[in-house]
Scaffold this motif. Structure first.
Motif, short mmCIF file in Angstrom:
data_model
loop_
_atom_site.label_atom_id
_atom_site.label_comp_id
_atom_site.label_asym_id
_atom_site.label_seq_id
_atom_site.Cartn_x
_atom_site.Cartn_y
_atom_site.Cartn_z
N ASP A 40 0.68 -1.13 -0.01
CA ASP A 40 -0.04 0.06 -0.04
C ASP A 40 1.03 1.13 -0.05
O ASP A 40 0.46 2.45 -0.13
N LEU A 41 2.16 1.03 0.11
CA LEU A 41 2.96 2.35 0.41
C LEU A 41 4.36 2.00 -0.59
O LEU A 41 4.90 0.90 -0.04
N LYS A 42 4.57 2.76 -1.79
CA LYS A 42 5.57 2.72 -2.53
C LYS A 42 6.83 3.58 -1.97
O LYS A 42 6.58 4.64 -1.57
N ILE A 43 8.16 2.79 -1.90
CA ILE A 43 9.11 3.73 -1.34
C ILE A 43 10.28 4.02 -2.49
O ILE A 43 10.73 3.11 -3.06
N LEU A 44 10.39 5.32 -2.63
CA LEU A 44 10.86 5.87 -4.05
C LEU A 44 11.97 6.86 -3.58
O LEU A 44 11.61 7.92 -3.51
N PRO A 45 13.14 6.53 -3.33
CA PRO A 45 14.14 7.28 -3.03
C PRO A 45 14.63 8.29 -4.03
O PRO A 45 14.55 7.79 -5.35
N GLY A 46 15.08 9.43 -3.95
CA GLY A 46 15.57 10.51 -4.97
C GLY A 46 16.82 10.16 -5.25
O GLY A 46 17.78 9.83 -4.44
N VAL A 47 17.32 9.88 -6.58
CA VAL A 47 18.70 9.69 -7.02
C VAL A 47 19.21 10.11 -8.21
O VAL A 47 18.00 10.69 -9.01
N SER A 48 20.62 10.33 -8.54
CA SER A 48 20.83 10.91 -9.78
C SER A 48 21.57 9.86 -10.46
O SER A 48 22.39 8.90 -9.80
N ALA A 71 14.40 -0.61 -2.30
CA ALA A 71 13.40 0.47 -2.75
C ALA A 71 12.13 -0.20 -3.56
O ALA A 71 12.51 -1.47 -3.97
N ASP A 72 11.10 0.57 -3.84
CA ASP A 72 10.43 -0.13 -4.87
C ASP A 72 10.64 0.55 -6.35
O ASP A 72 10.06 0.11 -7.34
N GLY A 73 11.46 1.55 -6.20
CA GLY A 73 11.83 2.51 -7.59
C GLY A 73 12.56 3.69 -7.07
O GLY A 73 13.02 3.59 -5.96
N PHE A 74 12.60 4.65 -8.01
CA PHE A 74 13.67 5.77 -7.83
C PHE A 74 12.67 6.98 -8.60
O PHE A 74 12.04 6.83 -9.54
N ILE A 75 13.04 8.11 -7.75
CA ILE A 75 12.68 9.34 -8.41
C ILE A 75 14.09 9.96 -8.88
O ILE A 75 14.93 10.45 -8.05
#
Length: 444
Positions: free
Chosen positions: A263-271, A391-395
């Motif tokens: 129910d909650l996706k974790i998307l850290p900010g990355v470059s 993570a579930d993915g990335f921003i």
């Protein structure tokens, strides 16, 4: 079971992430810049496009901080325009829950959700900053400890408003009586195409994690108290372990609120910095860091920590030998997190260990590039982090406005698709469908 990777794009603006001296950098306020990055993200089949918010231009030593350039336009206005030039891409606006009101904001978000066909998202942020509050004649009116209690009631109230229309289009009166809001009436916008706009929470403090577990659909954050990405002196293994620890900590809190793991996706900010070889990528990353941190920027960064005028210091010379001045007020509109004395001690130790100057220390300690390498290596590493439950993915936060995402979409996305961990086409039309989130049940 192989997890699918979620990707989103952050429009770079203030701070020294963007290399403004690069001739490829364009305006951060002209619509063509927003359109270019959004179209690129949609071409790459990203989940959503993400805008930050600034409600007052920061000041440093009583002057407008140069890195704010010309400021930032209002996010929802930009996203409403982008809804007309995109078809599937989610559109996420950062809007402050301290300096807005539930009825007005719920209406604006529901309108964007209708105009975009169910692609709206709200990144909830809070503030106890009296400097920003002066723009609203509310300087210092909200204690820092009350930020999240107001935000939680704000989100709950917005959801009550969105639920005041039935799924079959009938409007009903609403009434909310709470500590922060006491409102009643009738909401003007029918239930939106995805039920409620997606709610995002940015922050990694303990109270922020708890707020996300109770309320949010997505958390955009760093990993651990030191933030993410790590400095170059950190190892990839340590950042993977930090990601896994953050992921496990936030996910375990969900059960308390009757919520499931997904129910909650974790998307850290990355470059990301790409090169034809690993050495080429490392060289490009080092050059980007140097251009992000000019001699002037290095001194400004140091002044924010030390709380003192360091304009007489040589950026190619040693760090100050005195301790920071707490709460000096030298910088307005930005809060340096953590114990500045402890940060200074850590930076001194790093500088002494490696023989670094002020500028070199700021570059080393700030290490922005999260993933550096060939497209093949970066695709493999992104996949490894997600499959390891870090993570579930990335921003993605590119270093160029607006073309900084182009190379990633052209060179990395196809490799993720080949690995079977990223979509080859959009399967649904709403942001909730992109994220794999169920439409919220109507609470009549």
């Amino acid at each position: 079971m192989t997890k699918q990777i979620h990707l989103a794009a952050h429009f770079p603006g203030v701070n020294n992430t963007t290399v403004w001296a690069d001739p490829r950098s364009r305006s951060q306020i002209e619509f063509s810049s927003f359109e270019h990055l959004a179209r690129t993200a949609e071409r790459g089949l990203f989940d959503f496009f993400f805008l930050a918010e600034g409600l007052r231009l920061r000041e440093h030593k009583g002057r407008i901080h140069d890195l704010d350039v010309v400021g930032r336009p209002e996010s929802l206005a930009v996203l409403n325009a982008l809804a007309a030039v995109t078809e599937r891409l989610g559109l996420a606006a950062t809007v402050n829950a301290t300096f807005n009101e539930p009825y007005e904001l719920a209406r604006r978000l529901a309108t964007l959700d209708h105009l975009s066909g169910g692609r709206a998202a709200w990144n909830v942020v809070t503030s106890s900053d009296a400097f920003t509050g002066e723009n609203f004649r509310r300087g210092g009116f909200l204690d820092r400890t009350d930020r999240y209690t107001r935000a939680a009631e704000f989100v709950a109230t917005a959801r009550e408003l969105w639920d005041s229309w039935t799924p079959d289009g009938l409007s009903r009166p609403f009434a909310h009586r709470g500590r922060h809001f006491d409102i009643a009436g009738e909401f003007t916008v029918p239930r939106s195409p995805q039920g409620h706009p997606v709610v995002i929470q940015a922050g990694d403090s303990d109270e922020g994690r708890e707020f996300a577990a109770a309320t949010a659909d997505v958390i955009f954050s760093g990993w651990g108290s030191g933030g993410y990405p790590p400095g170059r002196h950190s190892t990839r293994q340590s950042s993977l372990e930090a990601g896994k620890a953050f992921y496990a900590d936030v996910k375990r809190r969900l059960a308390k609120y009757g919520r499931a793991h997904g129910d909650l996706k974790i998307l850290p900010g990355v470059s990301v910095v790409l090169g034809d070889t690993a050495a080429d990528a490392r060289e490009k990353a080092a050059e980007i860091r140097r251009r992000q941190t000019s001699p002037q920027t290095a001194l400004l960064t140091l002044e924010q920590i030390w709380g003192a005028d360091l304009s007489s210091y040589d950026p190619d010379g040693p760090l100050p030998d005195f301790d920071p001045v707490p709460d000096s007020g030298i910088t307005q509109g930005r809060t340096r997190r953590g114990d500045t004395v402890a940060i200074a001690e850590k930076w001194r130790a790093l500088a002494e260990e490696k023989g670094l100057s002020i500028r070199e220390t700021v570059i080393e300690a700030g290490g922005r590039q999260s993933f550096v390498g060939t497209p093949q290596a970066v695709a493999a590493e992104l996949d490894a982090f997600v499959q390891a439950d870090a993570a579930d993915g990335f921003i993605l936060v590119p270093h160029l406005t607006p073309g900084g995402l182009d190379e990633f979409v052209d060179r990395v996305v196809p490799l993720l698709q080949e690995r079977g961990v990223f979509r080859t086409e959009y399967e649904g039309s709403t942001l909730r469908s992109h994220l794999g989130l169920a439409e919220p049940a109507w609470k009549g």
